[in-house]
Scaffold this motif. Sequence first.
Motif, short mmCIF file in Angstrom:
data_model
loop_
_atom_site.label_atom_id
_atom_site.label_comp_id
_atom_site.label_asym_id
_atom_site.label_seq_id
_atom_site.Cartn_x
_atom_site.Cartn_y
_atom_site.Cartn_z
N PHE A 49 47.76 31.25 37.26
CA PHE A 49 46.59 30.64 36.63
C PHE A 49 45.45 30.45 37.63
CE2 PHE A 49 44.16 26.88 35.39
CZ PHE A 49 43.75 27.27 34.12
N LEU A 50 45.79 29.92 38.80
CA LEU A 50 44.74 29.51 39.74
C LEU A 50 44.07 30.68 40.46
CD1 LEU A 50 46.35 26.28 41.22
CD2 LEU A 50 44.44 26.47 39.60
N VAL A 51 44.87 31.69 40.83
CA VAL A 51 44.30 32.80 41.60
C VAL A 51 43.16 33.49 40.84
CG1 VAL A 51 44.80 35.06 42.60
CG2 VAL A 51 46.32 33.13 43.06
N PRO A 52 43.36 33.89 39.59
CA PRO A 52 42.24 34.53 38.89
C PRO A 52 41.06 33.60 38.64
CG PRO A 52 44.15 34.30 37.44
CD PRO A 52 44.61 33.96 38.80
N HIS A 60 35.13 37.98 42.29
CA HIS A 60 36.01 39.15 42.34
C HIS A 60 36.60 39.44 40.97
CE1 HIS A 60 35.71 39.26 46.65
NE2 HIS A 60 36.16 38.02 46.76
N ILE A 61 35.79 40.05 40.11
CA ILE A 61 36.24 40.29 38.74
C ILE A 61 37.47 41.19 38.71
CG2 ILE A 61 35.55 41.26 36.49
CD1 ILE A 61 34.18 38.65 37.25
N TYR A 62 37.54 42.09 39.69
CA TYR A 62 38.68 43.02 39.74
C TYR A 62 40.01 42.27 39.71
CZ TYR A 62 42.14 46.17 41.76
OH TYR A 62 43.26 46.89 42.00
N TYR A 63 40.06 41.18 40.50
CA TYR A 63 41.32 40.45 40.57
C TYR A 63 41.62 39.67 39.30
CZ TYR A 63 41.59 41.90 45.36
OH TYR A 63 41.69 42.68 46.49
N VAL A 64 40.55 39.27 38.61
CA VAL A 64 40.77 38.60 37.32
C VAL A 64 41.42 39.57 36.35
CG1 VAL A 64 39.68 37.33 35.44
CG2 VAL A 64 38.74 37.16 37.76
N ASN A 65 40.89 40.78 36.32
CA ASN A 65 41.46 41.78 35.41
C ASN A 65 42.87 42.17 35.82
OD1 ASN A 65 39.32 41.91 33.64
ND2 ASN A 65 38.21 43.41 34.90
N LEU A 66 43.11 42.18 37.14
CA LEU A 66 44.46 42.48 37.62
C LEU A 66 45.43 41.40 37.12
CD1 LEU A 66 46.14 44.39 39.42
CD2 LEU A 66 45.78 42.76 41.29
N THR A 206 37.54 34.50 30.41
CA THR A 206 37.93 34.12 29.06
C THR A 206 39.07 35.00 28.57
OG1 THR A 206 35.62 33.58 28.66
CG2 THR A 206 37.05 33.72 26.73
N TYR A 207 38.93 36.28 28.85
CA TYR A 207 39.97 37.18 28.38
C TYR A 207 41.29 36.91 29.10
CZ TYR A 207 42.13 41.07 26.11
OH TYR A 207 42.96 41.81 25.32
N PHE A 208 41.20 36.61 30.39
CA PHE A 208 42.43 36.26 31.11
C PHE A 208 43.08 35.04 30.47
CE2 PHE A 208 44.36 33.25 34.05
CZ PHE A 208 45.50 33.97 34.39
N LEU A 209 42.26 34.04 30.15
CA LEU A 209 42.82 32.81 29.59
C LEU A 209 43.48 33.06 28.24
CD1 LEU A 209 40.05 30.27 30.64
CD2 LEU A 209 42.35 30.54 31.60
N LEU A 276 42.17 44.97 26.83
CA LEU A 276 41.86 44.79 28.25
C LEU A 276 41.28 46.07 28.84
CD1 LEU A 276 42.09 43.08 30.92
CD2 LEU A 276 44.29 44.20 31.25
N ASN A 277 41.95 47.19 28.53
CA ASN A 277 41.55 48.47 29.12
C ASN A 277 40.44 49.15 28.36
OD1 ASN A 277 43.53 48.18 31.07
ND2 ASN A 277 45.06 49.17 29.78
N GLY A 278 40.18 48.70 27.12
CA GLY A 278 39.21 49.39 26.28
C GLY A 278 39.66 50.79 25.94
N PHE A 279 40.96 50.97 25.89
CA PHE A 279 41.48 52.32 25.73
C PHE A 279 42.94 52.23 25.31
CE2 PHE A 279 43.38 56.19 27.79
CZ PHE A 279 42.70 57.13 27.02
N VAL A 280 43.31 53.10 24.38
CA VAL A 280 44.72 53.19 24.03
C VAL A 280 45.10 54.66 23.95
CG1 VAL A 280 44.12 52.86 21.58
CG2 VAL A 280 46.49 52.64 22.30
#
Lengths: 359, 250
Positions: A49-52, A60-66, A206-209, A276-280
């Motif tokens: 929870f805390l890291v992102p 660092h949006i990259y890490y949030v998405n990770l 928001t999406y991570f949450l 998340l990926n905008g792709f399937v």
Amino acid sequence: MTNNTPLTNNTGLSKSAAPGVANSGLATQPDNHFDRKGLVQIVLLGLLFLVPVAAYFLGHIYYVNLASRITIIAMAAVGLNLAIGYGGMVSFGHAAYFGLGGYVAGISAYHAFNFTPFMTWPVNVPGSDSMLVVWLVAILVCALLALAIGAISLRTTGVYFIMITLAFAQMIYYFANSWPTYGGEDGLPIYLRNGLPGLDTNNALTYFLICFFGLVLAMAITSRLMKSRFGAALTMARLNDVRLATAGISPYPIRLVAFVISAVITGLAGALYADLNGFVSPTMLSWHFSGELMVIVILGGVGRLYGPLAGAVLFVMMETLLGGMTQYWQLFLGLVLLGVVLFAKHGVMGWLAGRERNE
Amino acid sequence: MSETILSLNHLHKQFGALQATNDVSLELQTGEIHALIGPNGAGKSTLIGQIAGNIRPDKGSVYLSGTEITGMSIAQRARLGLGRSFQVSSLAEPLSVMRNVMMGVQALQSHSFRFWKPVAQDQQLLEPAVEALERMQLSHRAWTPVCELSHGERRQVEVACALALKPRALLLDEPMAGLGPEGSAKLTELLEALKLEVPILLIEHDMDAVFRLADRISVLVSGSVIAHGDSQTIRQDPRVRDAYLGDADA
């Protein structure tokens, strides 16, 4: 049973050894091995929870998405863990539900984006760009598919069960691969992430949450479920199905319902993953992903509530860190898996938090 | 008067050329222990399978309290009140004794599709389970995992599991198997007290226990019942002595 050995379970069942147990408040006694296991769990969930959150505010949006990716994969593995770990049903086809959930999100968004109906006969069904609708449909579709696949597969056991679940998943994979309407093997992009009323889902945090909430909910449901009468029956179906039948409970419907719930959790994770990926694409349906989910469950600890989370963190981190250094990162994954299977049979969670005693 | 609880009517079962069960008819009445004995290979296991539900007879029928159960599944029979124990203990070893016994209580109290309420706080489940354990003098072991129990205690847990179903009939498959004289004597005592409430069909090799416990004995040889009667009759029946008791202790 002493306080410092992690031997007691967390259901409150083995707490009281007094004969007059039925009348004593046996469930009110505190969980007396909170210390190590509880600490590991809180640290694991807290870090996720805390890291992102920190990464987001540091830009660092990259890490949030990770983190979102880890969370979603963990949720998918929570679903599989219910089948494998708690139900003893080694499904090698859970990618089917993950991919199907993804395609529900993709197809719904596709029609909403193009203002074309999904179907016009017998009733007009438009697309939708609302996650609530997508999730509801994903639940229904995955439940129906799992009901059908489970009803047939659960008539077999062991290797046959593994193979038949794999076969069904591969059928769906090849179907998606060859059906041109939704991109076939090229996959289907989601141009605009589906929305939720009142929230900006395009915001990474928001999406991570949302994903985090999904994971916690899936774990809470699993935990509660396994303490219920249904969970007791499922546990007995795993350990000794002859005993369950002799006690008057048919194992088959118990397993089938658990299989469906498991598939639905994995399917919802799939819907989140596509957004998340905008792709399937059919990759989500392939047996590689079924295998990865299994690896994650085994890495983390089969039948451990926090096992899928620990496994997903380890897996995705290795994939990201080692994968950045060498394309042969899976060699190291293999070594880690080997180590876990040989030396820590109860997975990372067993290693960190101690062995769990079955009620 | 005693009434018939379990009845087998003209059961037949053939495996290839082997007639494993040949026209077997038996009755179990309230308040009795009916023992079924026979040498190895007599077809006892096949017969038990047909009563318990894992083997379908070729011909014939099985009734429990007037309901035909011939075509029912193991679980359906259990819910109707057929409790059984196994020759080789069949328990969930990592679980506590309580969790094993509670399963039967749970089956009795409606379906298991209750997803929310934790069983750990469910007095509805705990109390009848404790009661069944007390009957087998095991309540002090309620929270011990089965894998830590002695062999004799496991045999008692098996019976307690069957009792949790509030059975109309008990089918005990060699409950004394592997027990020392002491354990055997204890279980004999417990079963003797039990038979007034639940009639027992007892399959047993321990002849001392059989002759002490059984009100009636049926002798199975090569798939057929060759003799039937109280222990005195069976002891003196020349065919039984010939086929089974041999020179042993008759």
